[in-house]
Design an enzyme around this catalytic site. Sequence first.
Site, PDB file in Angstrom:
ATOM      1  N   GLU A   1      39.879  50.060  29.262  1.00 37.29           N
ATOM      2  CA  GLU A   1      38.635  49.359  29.605  1.00 37.29           C
ATOM      3  C   GLU A   1      37.975  48.735  28.380  1.00 37.29           C
ATOM      4  O   GLU A   1      37.438  47.633  28.441  1.00 37.29           O
ATOM      5  CB  GLU A   1      37.647  50.299  30.309  1.00 37.29           C
ATOM      6  CG  GLU A   1      38.159  50.891  31.614  1.00 37.29           C
ATOM      7  CD  GLU A   1      38.347  49.865  32.735  1.00 37.29           C
ATOM      8  OE1 GLU A   1      38.021  48.685  32.549  1.00 37.29           O
ATOM      9  OE2 GLU A   1      38.843  50.272  33.811  1.00 37.29           O
TER      10      GLU A   1
ATOM     11  N   ASP B   1      49.485  47.230  37.796  1.00 37.91           N
ATOM     12  CA  ASP B   1      49.224  45.813  38.089  1.00 37.91           C
ATOM     13  C   ASP B   1      49.207  44.870  36.888  1.00 37.91           C
ATOM     14  O   ASP B   1      49.949  43.890  36.842  1.00 37.91           O
ATOM     15  CB  ASP B   1      47.906  45.679  38.883  1.00 37.91           C
ATOM     16  CG  ASP B   1      46.750  46.481  38.264  1.00 37.91           C
ATOM     17  OD1 ASP B   1      46.929  47.065  37.177  1.00 37.91           O
ATOM     18  OD2 ASP B   1      45.672  46.520  38.876  1.00 37.91           O
TER      19      ASP B   1
ATOM     20  N   GLU C   1      39.425  49.869  49.407  1.00 35.75           N
ATOM     21  CA  GLU C   1      40.283  50.215  48.270  1.00 35.75           C
ATOM     22  C   GLU C   1      41.735  50.387  48.725  1.00 35.75           C
ATOM     23  O   GLU C   1      42.646  49.995  48.021  1.00 35.75           O
ATOM     24  CB  GLU C   1      39.791  51.503  47.597  1.00 35.75           C
ATOM     25  CG  GLU C   1      38.541  51.326  46.750  1.00 35.75           C
ATOM     26  CD  GLU C   1      38.804  50.508  45.489  1.00 35.75           C
ATOM     27  OE1 GLU C   1      38.880  51.088  44.395  1.00 35.75           O
ATOM     28  OE2 GLU C   1      38.931  49.266  45.593  1.00 35.75           O
TER      29      GLU C   1
ATOM     30  N   GLU D   1      39.413  40.493  42.824  1.00 35.78           N
ATOM     31  CA  GLU D   1      40.790  39.976  42.934  1.00 35.78           C
ATOM     32  C   GLU D   1      40.988  38.943  44.033  1.00 35.78           C
ATOM     33  O   GLU D   1      41.794  38.017  43.895  1.00 35.78           O
ATOM     34  CB  GLU D   1      41.770  41.138  43.100  1.00 35.78           C
ATOM     35  CG  GLU D   1      41.975  41.973  41.835  1.00 35.78           C
ATOM     36  CD  GLU D   1      40.838  42.948  41.553  1.00 35.78           C
ATOM     37  OE1 GLU D   1      40.753  43.440  40.409  1.00 35.78           O
ATOM     38  OE2 GLU D   1      40.016  43.215  42.460  1.00 35.78           O
TER      39      GLU D   1
END
Length: 515
Positions: free
Chosen positions: A119, A258, A351, A372
Site C-alpha cells: 500500500e 491481480d 466483494e 475497477e
Amino acid sequence: GLVMLAVAGGVWAVTNGPMKPKMAMDKATVEKNRRAVEDMFYHSYNNYMHHAFPKDELAPMACKGHDTQNCHGCMLTFYDALDTLAVLGNKTEYRRVVKWLAEHGAATFDRDVSVSVFETNIRVLGSLISNHMLASDPSLDLVPDYDGVLLKLAIDVGSRLLAAYDTPTGLPYGSVNFKSGVRPGETPVSATATGGTCLLEFHLLSKLSGIKAFKKAADKATKALWQRKSSLGLLGSHIDVKTGEWVYFDSGIGGGIDSLFEYLMKAHLLTGRADYLSMFEEGYRSINQYTKFEGWHIDVDMRTGKVMFPFYRSLQSFWPGLQVLYGDLAEARALFSKFFAIWKKYGFVPEAYNVQTQAPQEGLGQYPLRPEMAESAFYLHRASGDDEYRFAGQTIIESLNTHARSECGYAAIEDVVSKRRRDHMDSYFIAETVKYLYLLFDESEWTKGFRDPSKYIFNTEAHLLPLETPPSAEFLLSPRNPPTMGPRAERLKNAGKGGKKKKGGKKKAKKEGEL
C-alpha cells in the site's frame, strides 16, 4: 439506412441489420456527468481537508479523521488526491499541497511505525513519483518554480521500503518499519501482489534518482515469483519470502495476484522490454486456459486447476481494462458486460459474487467504493469510442450519489442488497474511482494528454506515469486504431520455437490515430 430515435440523455442509432443498436450520449449529458464527478471529488476532498487532514482517511458519516493499519498516519488521502487535483486542473490547490509537502512531508517517514509495503508503494511512493514528474513538466505549468522536492521524498520512502526486499528469495516482506526495517518475528508470508507490484515505481525511481538498487530489487522479486509458477503456468496468492514455498495455492485474477499481471504489461509499455511482455503473455494464456469457466474467471488450485472458489470477485473488474491495454478488445467487451450485469442487478458489485448460487457470497456482500469497474469503462470507451461505456459510468455515478453519498464524503456500502453504509472512505476512492470517472467524461484540451495511451500509463492506484517513448501501435487502441493480431501471432509463433525474441515494442506509434 440509419434511423434515429431520441431517448433520455442520448440518441439510439438503429441500423437496418443484425447490429445491436448503439446509443450515443449527447454533449449536454456528457458535460452533466463530468460536473457530477467534479462535485464528487470536491465533496470528498474538501471534507477530508476540513475534518480529517492530516489523518490517513475521512469517516464520511461522522465527519472525523482516522489513521489506517496500512500506514499509521501517512496522510494517505492527501497523497492519493494530489494528481487528481492535477487532472481537474486545480493548479492553485496543487501548488499549495506541493509547497506544504516541501516543508512538512519528510516528517511522515521518519517515524517508528510498521507499514504495508504494497500500500505504501502504490499510494505514497506512486503519488510522489507521479507528481514529481507532473510538476517537472513545463508544458503543464503546475508548479512554475518546482525544485524536485517530491523526488527527495520519494527516494526517502523508497529507501525505507527497500529494506523489505532483503530476503533469501528477493521477495519482499509484507510490512516494514519506517525506522528499523523488518522487525524480528515479522511473518514471512506475503501476497504475490506485494512482490509483483513494484516494477513501475522502482524502475522510475531508479531512472529519476540514478540509484540502481530499486530497479534491481523489483526485477529480482518479479523473476522470483515467475520462476515459481506451477506446471500449469499459474501462481498462488501467498508465498513464504524466506523459503520461496507457496503458502496458499489459490490462483486467479482477483486480489493477492491481480496487479502482478497489470505491472508486467505496463512495465513493457514503460520500458519497451520484451521480457516483461513475454511473461505477461505466458501468464495471460494460462489464466485463459485454467481459470475461465462459462465466461467467468474464478479461483483454481495452481497445482491442479481444480476449482477452489467459484467467485466473481469485485477486484477482477480491472481485467477488461488490462485486456484493452494488451489489445484484446473483443474479450474485454464480453467480460465487462458480464461484470456490469452484476452491477445493474444490485446497484454495486459485491466483494465476491458466487457464480453457482448467483448471489453475493455470504459475508462478502460489501462494496467499499472500488474503482475497477470505472477503470475498465474508461479503457473500453477510449479504445472503442462506444458510448455504452459512458452510460455504464453514468450508472456508477448514480449508484454512488444515491446510496453512498454522505454528509462529508462517500461511504462504503456494507451490503449491496440492503445498501446499508459503513462509515469508511478509502483513499483510493479519490485517487482512482473519481479520476477514472472524470477522464471517462472530460473532453477538454487540458486532460487530452492524460487520456492519451501513448503519453501516460497509470499505476495500480491510478497515479499518472508519463511515458518517455510511445509504446507499439498494437497497444494504443482507439476508434481510429482498431486491434491488430499480426504482431501477437508472430510472437506466439516465435515463442513456440523457443527462439530468442527480439527486443520488441519500440515501434513508434502512428501519431494521428491516438485520440
